[in-house]
Design a protein around this motif. Structure first.
Motif, PDB file in Angstrom:
ATOM      1  N   LEU A  76       3.392   8.110  -3.692  1.00 41.71           N
ATOM      2  CA  LEU A  76       3.664   8.408  -2.282  1.00 41.71           C
ATOM      3  C   LEU A  76       2.838   7.524  -1.356  1.00 41.71           C
ATOM      4  O   LEU A  76       3.314   7.058  -0.317  1.00 41.71           O
ATOM      5  CB  LEU A  76       3.370   9.894  -2.014  1.00 41.71           C
ATOM      6  CG  LEU A  76       4.322  10.901  -2.677  1.00 41.71           C
ATOM      7  CD1 LEU A  76       3.829  12.328  -2.440  1.00 41.71           C
ATOM      8  CD2 LEU A  76       5.741  10.725  -2.140  1.00 41.71           C
ATOM      9  N   GLY A  77       1.580   7.263  -1.734  1.00 42.26           N
ATOM     10  CA  GLY A  77       0.733   6.389  -0.913  1.00 42.26           C
ATOM     11  C   GLY A  77       1.262   4.974  -0.861  1.00 42.26           C
ATOM     12  O   GLY A  77       1.276   4.317   0.194  1.00 42.26           O
ATOM     13  N   ALA A  78       1.705   4.466  -2.027  1.00 46.86           N
ATOM     14  CA  ALA A  78       2.257   3.108  -2.062  1.00 46.86           C
ATOM     15  C   ALA A  78       3.513   2.998  -1.211  1.00 46.86           C
ATOM     16  O   ALA A  78       3.737   2.001  -0.506  1.00 46.86           O
ATOM     17  CB  ALA A  78       2.550   2.702  -3.509  1.00 46.86           C
ATOM     18  N   ALA A  79       4.335   4.035  -1.290  1.00 44.09           N
ATOM     19  CA  ALA A  79       5.554   4.035  -0.485  1.00 44.09           C
ATOM     20  C   ALA A  79       5.234   4.021   1.012  1.00 44.09           C
ATOM     21  O   ALA A  79       5.861   3.314   1.802  1.00 44.09           O
ATOM     22  CB  ALA A  79       6.413   5.246  -0.835  1.00 44.09           C
ATOM     23  N   ALA A  80       4.218   4.823   1.386  1.00 43.00           N
ATOM     24  CA  ALA A  80       3.811   4.862   2.796  1.00 43.00           C
ATOM     25  C   ALA A  80       3.292   3.501   3.252  1.00 43.00           C
ATOM     26  O   ALA A  80       3.610   3.026   4.342  1.00 43.00           O
ATOM     27  CB  ALA A  80       2.754   5.943   2.997  1.00 43.00           C
ATOM     28  N   CYS A  81       2.465   2.859   2.392  1.00 42.71           N
ATOM     29  CA  CYS A  81       1.951   1.524   2.733  1.00 42.71           C
ATOM     30  C   CYS A  81       3.083   0.516   2.873  1.00 42.71           C
ATOM     31  O   CYS A  81       3.067  -0.355   3.748  1.00 42.71           O
ATOM     32  CB  CYS A  81       0.965   1.061   1.650  1.00 42.71           C
ATOM     33  SG  CYS A  81      -0.587   1.990   1.610  1.00 42.71           S
TER      34      CYS A  81
ATOM     35  N   VAL B 276       6.166   1.163   3.785  1.00 38.42           N
ATOM     36  CA  VAL B 276       6.857   1.416   5.060  1.00 38.42           C
ATOM     37  C   VAL B 276       6.067   0.839   6.226  1.00 38.42           C
ATOM     38  O   VAL B 276       6.614   0.221   7.139  1.00 38.42           O
ATOM     39  CB  VAL B 276       7.089   2.927   5.251  1.00 38.42           C
ATOM     40  CG1 VAL B 276       7.598   3.208   6.663  1.00 38.42           C
ATOM     41  CG2 VAL B 276       8.069   3.444   4.208  1.00 38.42           C
ATOM     42  N   ILE B 277       4.736   1.036   6.190  1.00 33.67           N
ATOM     43  CA  ILE B 277       3.877   0.500   7.258  1.00 33.67           C
ATOM     44  C   ILE B 277       3.945  -1.021   7.292  1.00 33.67           C
ATOM     45  O   ILE B 277       4.031  -1.642   8.347  1.00 33.67           O
ATOM     46  CB  ILE B 277       2.424   0.981   7.068  1.00 33.67           C
ATOM     47  CG1 ILE B 277       2.349   2.501   7.235  1.00 33.67           C
ATOM     48  CG2 ILE B 277       1.492   0.269   8.042  1.00 33.67           C
ATOM     49  CD1 ILE B 277       0.983   3.085   6.911  1.00 33.67           C
ATOM     50  N   PHE B 278       3.915  -1.663   6.115  1.00 31.88           N
ATOM     51  CA  PHE B 278       3.953  -3.132   6.036  1.00 31.88           C
ATOM     52  C   PHE B 278       5.270  -3.683   6.583  1.00 31.88           C
ATOM     53  O   PHE B 278       5.293  -4.639   7.368  1.00 31.88           O
ATOM     54  CB  PHE B 278       3.756  -3.571   4.581  1.00 31.88           C
ATOM     55  CG  PHE B 278       3.862  -5.048   4.380  1.00 31.88           C
ATOM     56  CD1 PHE B 278       2.825  -5.895   4.763  1.00 31.88           C
ATOM     57  CD2 PHE B 278       5.003  -5.611   3.820  1.00 31.88           C
ATOM     58  CE1 PHE B 278       2.927  -7.260   4.584  1.00 31.88           C
ATOM     59  CE2 PHE B 278       5.114  -6.970   3.641  1.00 31.88           C
ATOM     60  CZ  PHE B 278       4.072  -7.809   4.021  1.00 31.88           C
TER      61      PHE B 278
ATOM     62  N   CYS C  86       5.881  -6.092   9.836  1.00 29.33           N
ATOM     63  CA  CYS C  86       6.629  -7.362   9.786  1.00 29.33           C
ATOM     64  C   CYS C  86       7.745  -7.382  10.814  1.00 29.33           C
ATOM     65  O   CYS C  86       7.977  -8.383  11.502  1.00 29.33           O
ATOM     66  CB  CYS C  86       7.192  -7.583   8.378  1.00 29.33           C
ATOM     67  SG  CYS C  86       5.944  -7.935   7.128  1.00 29.33           S
ATOM     68  N   LEU C  87       8.471  -6.262  10.903  1.00 30.69           N
ATOM     69  CA  LEU C  87       9.556  -6.172  11.875  1.00 30.69           C
ATOM     70  C   LEU C  87       9.044  -6.286  13.297  1.00 30.69           C
ATOM     71  O   LEU C  87       9.635  -6.972  14.138  1.00 30.69           O
ATOM     72  CB  LEU C  87      10.289  -4.835  11.677  1.00 30.69           C
ATOM     73  CG  LEU C  87      11.493  -4.580  12.591  1.00 30.69           C
ATOM     74  CD1 LEU C  87      12.556  -5.637  12.349  1.00 30.69           C
ATOM     75  CD2 LEU C  87      12.060  -3.185  12.344  1.00 30.69           C
ATOM     76  N   LEU C  88       7.917  -5.639  13.563  1.00 31.85           N
ATOM     77  CA  LEU C  88       7.311  -5.713  14.898  1.00 31.85           C
ATOM     78  C   LEU C  88       6.860  -7.131  15.218  1.00 31.85           C
ATOM     79  O   LEU C  88       7.028  -7.614  16.343  1.00 31.85           O
ATOM     80  CB  LEU C  88       6.134  -4.739  14.981  1.00 31.85           C
ATOM     81  CG  LEU C  88       5.398  -4.673  16.328  1.00 31.85           C
ATOM     82  CD1 LEU C  88       6.345  -4.203  17.413  1.00 31.85           C
ATOM     83  CD2 LEU C  88       4.187  -3.752  16.234  1.00 31.85           C
ATOM     84  N   LEU C  89       6.294  -7.840  14.225  1.00 32.48           N
ATOM     85  CA  LEU C  89       5.841  -9.211  14.430  1.00 32.48           C
ATOM     86  C   LEU C  89       7.010 -10.133  14.741  1.00 32.48           C
ATOM     87  O   LEU C  89       6.935 -10.971  15.648  1.00 32.48           O
ATOM     88  CB  LEU C  89       5.092  -9.701  13.185  1.00 32.48           C
ATOM     89  CG  LEU C  89       4.555 -11.141  13.234  1.00 32.48           C
ATOM     90  CD1 LEU C  89       3.538 -11.287  14.365  1.00 32.48           C
ATOM     91  CD2 LEU C  89       3.919 -11.522  11.900  1.00 32.48           C
TER      92      LEU C  89
END
Length: 423
Positions: free
Chosen positions: A63-68, A70-72, A76-79
């Motif tokens: 679950l933590g990896a999945a959350a990371c 999503v954040i990554f 990238c999309l925001l950048l």
């Protein structure tokens, strides 16, 4: 074996039980299925309490990896969105122009193409009014001149004028535009390469430059006249250049003159007598008086005729070479002095006998072109007719000149040590 009380137990899961107890569990068997279980402290049961812990941590880690992830991906999309918003785009006028002129036959290059073409801008050949000019090579080996536009005015209007005007013109006396580049805020123009540079360097006071110009004076002057006449009458619309001067006349390997730099050009229908302008256009010393001194907002092709006349004066009339022997030319208006010299049948100092008649002819045509009133100036078709007629058939124009412009003022651009390329 006899059992006196209780019942006989057959335990075959000793290894599993020891493993369960080693993980602080309590071994047992499900009554419903008879399956071995390990009762853990948290109430859960499995073969091994540690296995259960590992499973729990695997779930948490996943679950933590999945959350990371999503954040990554969000970062990238925001950048990408931020770069898109803040990346320099072509001015609105340039973007509209590119949409309107999608049928242009001129090649559109990428900025990477321009970089390769110029070998990373290695060979600089001059400095133009809006940027630097570099020598380049197309993939087929053709030598070109690349103008990298570094200064832009009026939201890219000069770039649009250049591409729209010269991109559709094919005339021996007009420089050819081979391609252009628009990429973000970067813009470049690709021209045919002119081996002998601009006419300006041949109107200086050096003996070599003056000798070359004198030798080819007639052909160069007539070629320029034909190029301007084509702009005024040979195109679908009449084109006024507004900046005819030695810097903007380029010479190829055979000294054929070609008009360049259409950043100030305006086009209009031939059935109109003039075009509306918002400000004076041209270069001091070559700009027509009605554009510089008058309050009129209308200009005609006769403005180019005046500039052409002043260009002819620059070609034949540098006071350092053919001015009065007593050096008094700086105290009198130069065209006035030339008019008096020709009218009185006097010789020009510093001009050989074999070239004197040609210089007098070109100077006479120039005097007609720089008449104060546009009505008194000939059109370029009449100017060409003057060139092709004999000197004896030329009459002297009246002395209706712009007396407010002094000689030093007239040749101000010629005294500059600029490396202006003409593109």
């Amino acid at each position: 074996m006899t059992v006196k009380s209780g019942f006989m137990l057959d335990w075959s899961q000793a290894a599993l039980c020891s493993g369960c107890e080693a993980t602080q569990g309590c071994c047992g068997r499900k009554t419903t299925t008879g399956q071995f279980v390990c009762f853990c402290n948290d109430g859960l049961h499995d073969k091994n309490c540690k296995d259960r812990d590992r499973s729990k941590w695997r779930t948490i880690t996943g679950l933590g990896a999945a959350a990371c992830g999503v954040i990554f991906l969000s970062a990238c999309l925001l950048l990408c969105l931020t770069r898109s918003l803040f990346q320099p785009h072509p001015p609105v006028k340039v973007e509209k122009f590119l949409l309107d002129y999608r049928t242009l036959t001129t090649t559109r290059y990428t900025y990477n193409d321009i970089t390769k073409m110029t070998k990373k801008f290695k060979h600089k050949v001059g400095q133009g009014g809006y940027g630097s000019v570099f020598q380049g090579w197309l993939s087929n080996g053709t030598v070109v001149a690349v103008k990298l536009i570094e200064k832009s005015h009026n939201d890219g209007e000069e770039f649009c004028n250049e591409v729209a005007t010269i991109g559709r013109i094919h005339h021996v006396n007009v420089v050819r535009l081979l391609g252009f580049c628009v990429e973000g805020s970067r813009r470049a123009l690709v021209y045919e390469f002119m081996a002998n540079g601009s006419l300006e360097k041949f109107t200086n006071i050096t003996d070599v430059g003056h000798w070359v110009l004198r030798k080819r004076l007639y052909d160069i002057a007539l070629g320029i006249a034909r190029g301007i006449e084509y702009l005024h009458q040979g195109c679908d619309q009449r084109i006024i250049h507004f900046d005819i001067k030695p810097h903007n006349i380029l010479l190829d390997h055979d000294f054929t003159p070609k008009i360049s730099d259409f950043g100030l050009a305006k086009s209009y229908c031939k059935d109109r007598s003039s075009v509306t302008i918002t400000e004076g256009k041209g270069t001091i010393g070559y700009i027509a008086p009605e554009l510089f001194y008058g309050n009129s907002k209308h200009a005609s092709h006769k403005s180019d005729v005046y500039s052409f006349g002043m260009l002819l004066m620059a070609m034949v009339g540098l006071k350092e070479k053919i001015g009065p022997a007593d050096g008094s030319s700086s105290e009198a208006y130069f065209p006035q002095w030339i008019h008096d010299t020709i009218s009185n049948g006097q010789k020009f100092e510093g001009i050989g006998e074999d070239k004197d008649e040609m210089v007098r002819k070109v100077a006479t045509i120039a005097l007609w072109c720089i008449q104060w009133s546009p009505i008194d100036r000939p059109c370029m078709k009449e100017v060409i007719r003057m060139f092709e007629s004999s000197t004896s058939n030329l009459t002297m124009p009246p002395k209706h000149f712009c007396h407010a412009i002094q000689p030093d003022y007239m040749i101000e651009a010629l005294d500059s040590s600029s490396t202006y390329s003409g593109y």
